[in-house]
Motif scaffolding. Sequence first.
Motif, PDB file in Angstrom:
ATOM      1  N   HIS A 199       9.218  -4.778  10.239  1.00 33.70           N
ATOM      2  CA  HIS A 199       9.110  -5.215   9.065  1.00 33.70           C
ATOM      3  C   HIS A 199      10.257  -5.404   8.505  1.00 33.70           C
ATOM      4  O   HIS A 199      11.196  -4.650   8.632  1.00 33.70           O
ATOM      5  N   GLN A 200      10.272  -6.085   7.581  1.00 33.70           N
ATOM      6  CA  GLN A 200      11.324  -6.712   6.673  1.00 33.70           C
ATOM      7  C   GLN A 200      11.471  -6.047   5.226  1.00 33.70           C
ATOM      8  O   GLN A 200      12.681  -5.771   4.715  1.00 33.70           O
ATOM      9  N   LEU A 201      10.355  -5.380   4.902  1.00 34.18           N
ATOM     10  CA  LEU A 201      10.224  -4.342   3.720  1.00 34.18           C
ATOM     11  C   LEU A 201       9.454  -3.204   4.006  1.00 34.18           C
ATOM     12  O   LEU A 201       8.505  -3.194   4.318  1.00 34.18           O
ATOM     13  N   ILE A 202      10.381  -2.154   3.745  1.00 35.18           N
ATOM     14  CA  ILE A 202       9.661  -0.764   4.046  1.00 35.18           C
ATOM     15  C   ILE A 202       9.822   0.056   2.841  1.00 35.18           C
ATOM     16  O   ILE A 202      11.159   0.347   2.567  1.00 35.18           O
ATOM     17  N   VAL A 203       8.847   0.665   2.553  1.00 38.57           N
ATOM     18  CA  VAL A 203       8.832   1.730   1.433  1.00 38.57           C
ATOM     19  C   VAL A 203       8.595   3.252   2.052  1.00 38.57           C
ATOM     20  O   VAL A 203       7.650   3.100   2.931  1.00 38.57           O
TER      21      VAL A 203
ATOM     22  N   ILE B 297      -0.982  -3.868   3.219  1.00 39.20           N
ATOM     23  CA  ILE B 297       0.232  -3.266   3.378  1.00 39.20           C
ATOM     24  C   ILE B 297      -0.050  -2.365   4.723  1.00 39.20           C
ATOM     25  O   ILE B 297      -0.889  -1.944   4.849  1.00 39.20           O
ATOM     26  N   SER B 298       1.116  -2.523   5.571  1.00 40.44           N
ATOM     27  CA  SER B 298       0.794  -1.612   6.902  1.00 40.44           C
ATOM     28  C   SER B 298       1.436  -0.286   6.642  1.00 40.44           C
ATOM     29  O   SER B 298       2.545  -0.209   6.051  1.00 40.44           O
ATOM     30  N   LEU B 299       0.487   0.654   6.691  1.00 39.42           N
ATOM     31  CA  LEU B 299       0.735   1.845   6.470  1.00 39.42           C
ATOM     32  C   LEU B 299       1.090   2.748   7.804  1.00 39.42           C
ATOM     33  O   LEU B 299       0.328   2.853   8.902  1.00 39.42           O
TER      34      LEU B 299
ATOM     35  N   SER C 280       2.991  -9.301  -2.337  1.00 38.32           N
ATOM     36  CA  SER C 280       3.699 -10.642  -2.486  1.00 38.32           C
ATOM     37  C   SER C 280       4.643 -10.915  -1.516  1.00 38.32           C
ATOM     38  O   SER C 280       5.021 -12.153  -1.247  1.00 38.32           O
ATOM     39  N   ARG C 281       4.741  -9.916  -0.502  1.00 37.60           N
ATOM     40  CA  ARG C 281       5.879 -10.208   0.599  1.00 37.60           C
ATOM     41  C   ARG C 281       4.979 -10.139   1.796  1.00 37.60           C
ATOM     42  O   ARG C 281       4.099  -9.300   2.070  1.00 37.60           O
ATOM     43  N   PRO C 282       5.361 -10.849   2.855  1.00 38.42           N
ATOM     44  CA  PRO C 282       4.692 -10.958   4.042  1.00 38.42           C
ATOM     45  C   PRO C 282       5.114  -9.648   4.764  1.00 38.42           C
ATOM     46  O   PRO C 282       6.278  -9.163   4.664  1.00 38.42           O
ATOM     47  N   ASN C 283       4.186  -9.064   5.494  1.00 42.99           N
ATOM     48  CA  ASN C 283       4.670  -7.969   6.317  1.00 42.99           C
ATOM     49  C   ASN C 283       5.246  -6.644   5.938  1.00 42.99           C
ATOM     50  O   ASN C 283       6.422  -6.130   6.402  1.00 42.99           O
ATOM     51  N   ALA C 284       4.641  -6.366   4.466  1.00 45.93           N
ATOM     52  CA  ALA C 284       5.587  -5.404   3.962  1.00 45.93           C
ATOM     53  C   ALA C 284       4.796  -3.864   4.536  1.00 45.93           C
ATOM     54  O   ALA C 284       3.690  -3.992   4.978  1.00 45.93           O
ATOM     55  N   SER C 285       5.649  -2.790   4.455  1.00 47.99           N
ATOM     56  CA  SER C 285       5.120  -1.603   4.943  1.00 47.99           C
ATOM     57  C   SER C 285       5.453  -0.382   4.503  1.00 47.99           C
ATOM     58  O   SER C 285       6.359  -0.317   3.407  1.00 47.99           O
TER      59      SER C 285
END
Length: 463
Positions: free
Chosen positions: A5-9, A69-71, A44-49
Motif C-alpha cells: 500500500h502507498q497510504l497506511i493509517v 479501505i483495506s483493513l 479518494s486514494r487508490p489502495n489505502a489501508s
Amino acid sequence: MPDLHQLIVVANRLPVRNVSDRDGQRWVSSPGGLVSALAPVMTSRPNASWVGWSGAAGRAPDPFVHDDISLYPVELSRADVQLHYEGFSNGTLWPLYHDAIAEPEYHRTWWDAYVKVNRRFADAVLEIAEPDATVWVHDYQLQLVPGMLREALPDLRIGFFLHTPWPARELFLRLPWREQIVRGLLGSSLIGFQTEVMAHNFRHVVPRLVDGSEITDDIVTVAGRPTVCKRHPIGIDVERFSAAATEPATSTAVEALRGKLHQPRTVLLGVDRLDYTKGIAQRLRAYGELLDEDRLSAEDTVLIQIAEPSRTNVNGYADIRSEVEQVVGEINGNYGTMIRPAVHYLHRSHDFDELIALYRLADVMLVTPFRDGMNLVAKEYVATRFDDTGVLVLSEFAGAVHELEQSVQVNPYDTDGLKEAIEHAVLMRPDEQSARMSAMRQTVAASTAHTWASSFLAELEAE
Ligand code: F6P
C-alpha cells in the motif's frame, strides 16, 4: 504475499466495529471523529489501508476490505489489552498527558507490553508498505511506531498526530521512559498537535532528552534529520452535522423531546465519555448550587447529561461513575419531582440522530473538561446551530478554546466561576448569542475534518 500500500493509517482502533444481531455478525463503520475525518481522504486514494485493533482480545480477524479501505487487524491478547491498552496507554500516559488529574501509575511490565505491542503494529505496517509509502500514525497508544518504522524503512514518509494534549515539560519529565517516547516520535518527519502550546512543549522538551538536537522555529533536528512539530488542530465533518440539523425529522424529534421534558424554558446539555478528565461531577455540583441558591429553578430548567461508558476496567473510571451518580442522585433528591427530574443522566452512548436532536434541543452546551486535547463535542454543537441560537460554555483547558474564542470561557476548577458562566449563558440575550454563535460557526466551517486530513497529508507528502 500481502498487497502493498502507498497510504497506511495506523491507529489503535480500526475504523469499524463488529456487531452481532438477528442478521448475524458484521462490521459497521465506527462513529467518531477520526473515521469520518479520514474516510473521504482515504477513499479518494487508490489502495489505502488502515492498521489497527478490532477492539476484541484474542485471535485477530483476517485482513478485509470495508468501504474501499483495506483493513489489517492487529492481534492483542487479553494480557496485551490489560498491560498495553488498560495499563500503559490508559493508566500511565492518559493521566500523565491530562495534567495528572488522576495519578499516573508507572509499572515496568506495562512499559514492556507497550514496546511489544508498538513493535507488532510497526511490523504489521512493514508487511504491507511500499518502500516510499506515506504512513500516518495516530495517538498516544503508538508513539514508538514512527521510530521503529524509520529504522526499518528510512524512505517512508512518516507522520504522527497526537489527539490528546502533550503535557507541560515538568510533567512529561516524570515519565521513566521519556527519552524512548521522544525518540520514537522523532522517527516522524511531521508531528501534529492540537494547539501551539502543546507543540511548543514538545519541541522544548527534546533538547533535555536528546543530545545534539536543535530547534529552529517549528523544526527539531536530530542527527541531521528534521521533524516538523506544529499545531494542526482537528476539525469535524461540518457538512454532516449541519445538514442533519436542518432535517425536518430533527425538528420533529426536538419538539417531541421538549414535550416529554414538559417544555422547559432552558435545557442545559453535557455530552461526554465518562472520563475523569471531563469534569462532569464538578459541572453537576455547580448546577446543583445554582438551584440551592435560587439562581436557577428546576421548574423551568433541566440539565441532560450523557455519559458514554468508557474504559470500565481502568483504575479511576469506576470511581468517577460513582461520584457522578451520587451528585445526580443528590440533585434529583432535592429538586426533582415525580414527573420531572432536575437532571436527566444517561449512562450510555447515543446514535448520531439522537445526538443531533439533543444538540438542537440544548440552549446551553456545557463542555467543561479539566483537560482535553481538542473536544469535538464543542465543535459539533456549534455546527448544528444554523439559526445562531444557543450558548457554548467551554473550558479554558480544552484545545477547542483556542479556536472558539466567542464561547463563554470557564476555569472548571473554579466552582463559583463555573456557576457564573452557567448563569451568564442561561440569561444571555438573543442578539449576543447570535453574534457569538455566528462567529464560531464560521470558524468551525473554515477548518473541517477534511481540510485537517488533506492538509496534514499534503504537508507530509511535500517533504
Ligand atoms: O481522545 C483520545 C481517544 O483515543 C479518541 O481517539 C477516542 O475516541 C477516545 O479517546 C476513546 O478511546 P478508547 O479507544 O480508549 O475507547
